[in-house]
Motif scaffolding. Sequence first.
Motif, PDB file in Angstrom:
ATOM      1  N   ALA A 208      41.383  42.649  41.082  1.00 43.59           N
ATOM      2  CA  ALA A 208      41.996  43.913  40.667  1.00 43.59           C
ATOM      3  C   ALA A 208      41.892  44.116  39.166  1.00 43.59           C
ATOM      4  O   ALA A 208      41.673  45.241  38.689  1.00 43.59           O
ATOM      5  CB  ALA A 208      43.461  43.945  41.106  1.00 43.59           C
ATOM      6  N   LEU A 209      42.021  43.035  38.395  1.00 42.75           N
ATOM      7  CA  LEU A 209      41.919  43.144  36.938  1.00 42.75           C
ATOM      8  C   LEU A 209      40.513  43.559  36.516  1.00 42.75           C
ATOM      9  O   LEU A 209      40.341  44.415  35.632  1.00 42.75           O
ATOM     10  CB  LEU A 209      42.297  41.816  36.285  1.00 42.75           C
ATOM     11  CG  LEU A 209      42.260  41.798  34.759  1.00 42.75           C
ATOM     12  CD1 LEU A 209      43.264  42.788  34.175  1.00 42.75           C
ATOM     13  CD2 LEU A 209      42.545  40.391  34.234  1.00 42.75           C
ATOM     14  N   HIS A 210      39.495  42.960  37.131  1.00 44.76           N
ATOM     15  CA  HIS A 210      38.115  43.328  36.790  1.00 44.76           C
ATOM     16  C   HIS A 210      37.837  44.785  37.151  1.00 44.76           C
ATOM     17  O   HIS A 210      37.165  45.506  36.402  1.00 44.76           O
ATOM     18  CB  HIS A 210      37.124  42.417  37.517  1.00 44.76           C
ATOM     19  CG  HIS A 210      37.238  40.978  37.142  1.00 44.76           C
ATOM     20  ND1 HIS A 210      37.478  40.568  35.850  1.00 44.76           N
ATOM     21  CD2 HIS A 210      37.147  39.839  37.888  1.00 44.76           C
ATOM     22  CE1 HIS A 210      37.527  39.250  35.819  1.00 44.76           C
ATOM     23  NE2 HIS A 210      37.342  38.787  37.031  1.00 44.76           N
ATOM     24  N   GLN A 211      38.353  45.225  38.291  1.00 49.53           N
ATOM     25  CA  GLN A 211      38.209  46.633  38.661  1.00 49.53           C
ATOM     26  C   GLN A 211      38.841  47.529  37.605  1.00 49.53           C
ATOM     27  O   GLN A 211      38.254  48.530  37.177  1.00 49.53           O
ATOM     28  CB  GLN A 211      38.876  46.898  40.012  1.00 49.53           C
ATOM     29  CG  GLN A 211      38.142  46.352  41.211  1.00 49.53           C
ATOM     30  CD  GLN A 211      38.897  46.681  42.488  1.00 49.53           C
ATOM     31  OE1 GLN A 211      39.586  45.842  43.051  1.00 49.53           O
ATOM     32  NE2 GLN A 211      38.793  47.912  42.934  1.00 49.53           N
ATOM     33  N   ALA A 212      40.045  47.176  37.190  1.00 48.87           N
ATOM     34  CA  ALA A 212      40.775  48.007  36.234  1.00 48.87           C
ATOM     35  C   ALA A 212      40.031  48.108  34.907  1.00 48.87           C
ATOM     36  O   ALA A 212      39.908  49.201  34.331  1.00 48.87           O
ATOM     37  CB  ALA A 212      42.174  47.439  36.012  1.00 48.87           C
ATOM     38  N   GLU A 213      39.538  46.995  34.406  1.00 45.61           N
ATOM     39  CA  GLU A 213      38.823  47.034  33.124  1.00 45.61           C
ATOM     40  C   GLU A 213      37.531  47.830  33.241  1.00 45.61           C
ATOM     41  O   GLU A 213      37.150  48.537  32.304  1.00 45.61           O
ATOM     42  CB  GLU A 213      38.559  45.617  32.630  1.00 45.61           C
ATOM     43  CG  GLU A 213      39.829  44.898  32.202  1.00 45.61           C
ATOM     44  CD  GLU A 213      39.592  43.806  31.176  1.00 45.61           C
ATOM     45  OE1 GLU A 213      39.963  43.994  29.996  1.00 45.61           O
ATOM     46  OE2 GLU A 213      39.048  42.761  31.584  1.00 45.61           O
TER      47      GLU A 213
END
Length: 323
Positions: A208-213
């Motif tokens: 989810a963090l990689h998607q957000a960035e």
Amino acid sequence: MTTDVGLPAVRESLHLALLASPEGSPLVVDLAEAAVEHYALGYSKHPPHVLFEQVRDVRKLLTPALKSGPDSGGVRRQVGWLSALLGNLAYHLDDISGARFHLATAAAYGAQTGERRLEAWAWGAQSMVARTSGRVEAAVEHAKRGAASAAPGRGRAQLYAWALLPALAAAGSSDDADHALATALNKLDTADEPEAPGRFGFDAAELALHQAEAYLALGRAADARARTESSLVECTSATPGWAAASLVLAQAESFDTPRDAAQRAHDVLDRVPAARLRSTSRTRLSHLTGMLASHAAAEASDLAERLRTLPPPIDAHGQALTG
């Protein structure tokens, strides 16, 4: 979990085994593998400079056992994994050149020993380092090389989500980034392997963090906000992962709710001691201050002042960086 004070005992146990078998042995390989697993699982529980020293010392201990012998292949694999850890630690200590050297060593040892997971992970980390230092084309190429090296399943999904997705987003390739994300999600849906913990693992919070960035890089703040909120649900408060997700969420919030964004950044600084604040979090804080400057001068100036008085980061030698 071993405390910072107890970490040297891991190195000492391996040292004792090497005193009995300087050329290496099955026990030496087993203990080296156990050390790698221990460091990887406890990666976020120790300040980067403390762990860097221990991992470097263990790799140095293994150097004489790299010569040809019945167990040299196993030793080389663990030296490769230790090099991967050193590369990631150097990155979190803001030593970009050191990170590149260690990760290149890790990729080489992975290829030499047929350790596909190590080779792929090292190229993914090289992509991360290249993207951070503004070498976007290199980041894309490293990510593609890592994805090609990875075994099918969760390992390849990790390379698509962690390396290729953000590299393509940084390059402004929205359609390609969406395709990389779709590929990662598809491979996760069909993967037999469970989520793996530790530095080399891959879980829902990280995805989810990689998607957000990636969404932030593509100017899709609403999507970034939704994915980072999902990441935060999976994180333990005050951990490095929580700090990263909080600061990415603050960046997404800065467009519409700058006061909330600034308060979230202050919350990170309140909860995470400066010695444990990774260089990546400091970079995110700096970027957030710039983003707030165009929306809310007061919030930006307060945060900038707090960052100015923040104790300097610690390097791999345990010394405060200046200048």
